[in-house]
Design a protein around this motif. Sequence first.
Motif, PDB file in Angstrom:
ATOM      1  N   ILE A  87     -12.594   7.028 -20.674  1.00  0.00           N
ATOM      2  CA  ILE A  87     -13.155   8.339 -21.011  1.00  0.00           C
ATOM      3  C   ILE A  87     -13.644   8.966 -19.716  1.00  0.00           C
TER       4      ILE A  87
ATOM      5  N   PHE B 278     -18.340  13.722 -22.573  1.00  0.00           N
ATOM      6  CA  PHE B 278     -17.667  13.115 -23.714  1.00  0.00           C
ATOM      7  C   PHE B 278     -17.976  11.615 -23.773  1.00  0.00           C
ATOM      8  N   ARG B 279     -18.010  10.958 -22.607  1.00  0.00           N
ATOM      9  CA  ARG B 279     -18.311   9.525 -22.543  1.00  0.00           C
ATOM     10  C   ARG B 279     -19.696   9.254 -23.120  1.00  0.00           C
TER      11      ARG B 279
ATOM     12  N   GLU C  59     -21.380  11.111 -25.191  1.00  0.00           N
ATOM     13  CA  GLU C  59     -21.320  11.411 -26.625  1.00  0.00           C
ATOM     14  C   GLU C  59     -20.725  10.228 -27.389  1.00  0.00           C
ATOM     15  N   TRP C  60     -19.630   9.668 -26.877  1.00  0.00           N
ATOM     16  CA  TRP C  60     -18.981   8.535 -27.537  1.00  0.00           C
ATOM     17  C   TRP C  60     -19.913   7.324 -27.574  1.00  0.00           C
TER      18      TRP C  60
ATOM     19  N   THR D 157     -22.314   7.625 -30.528  1.00  0.00           N
ATOM     20  CA  THR D 157     -21.745   7.963 -31.825  1.00  0.00           C
ATOM     21  C   THR D 157     -21.492   6.681 -32.617  1.00  0.00           C
TER      22      THR D 157
ATOM     23  N   VAL E 103     -19.518   4.214 -34.624  1.00  0.00           N
ATOM     24  CA  VAL E 103     -18.083   3.965 -34.624  1.00  0.00           C
ATOM     25  C   VAL E 103     -17.754   2.965 -35.736  1.00  0.00           C
TER      26      VAL E 103
ATOM     27  N   THR F 164     -23.443   2.306 -32.708  1.00  0.00           N
ATOM     28  CA  THR F 164     -23.017   2.989 -31.490  1.00  0.00           C
ATOM     29  C   THR F 164     -22.490   1.978 -30.474  1.00  0.00           C
TER      30      THR F 164
END
Length: 71
Positions: free
Chosen positions: A23, A28-29, A31-32, A35, A37, A44
């Motif tokens: 990523i 974005f990294r 955020e991932w 998040t 999953v 997370t």
Amino acid sequence: MTQHNSKPVVTLEALEEKIAELIDDPVFREEWLNTNVPILESKTPKSYFHTPSNRARLMQVLLEMKFGEMA
């Protein structure tokens, strides 16, 4: 000291390197990482940093992502 299990110890640095490789965008990294999953029991990725077994599991998921083995 020898290790008795077959899985190598996954360091936090190795995880961070692999995540950055997969990523590229830092926003974005982050955020991932924060998040929930589904493949990680709806936790997370960042929550998997704390124990050797969780780091190994997260690395396995990252490698599956890299090689397209996830559905």
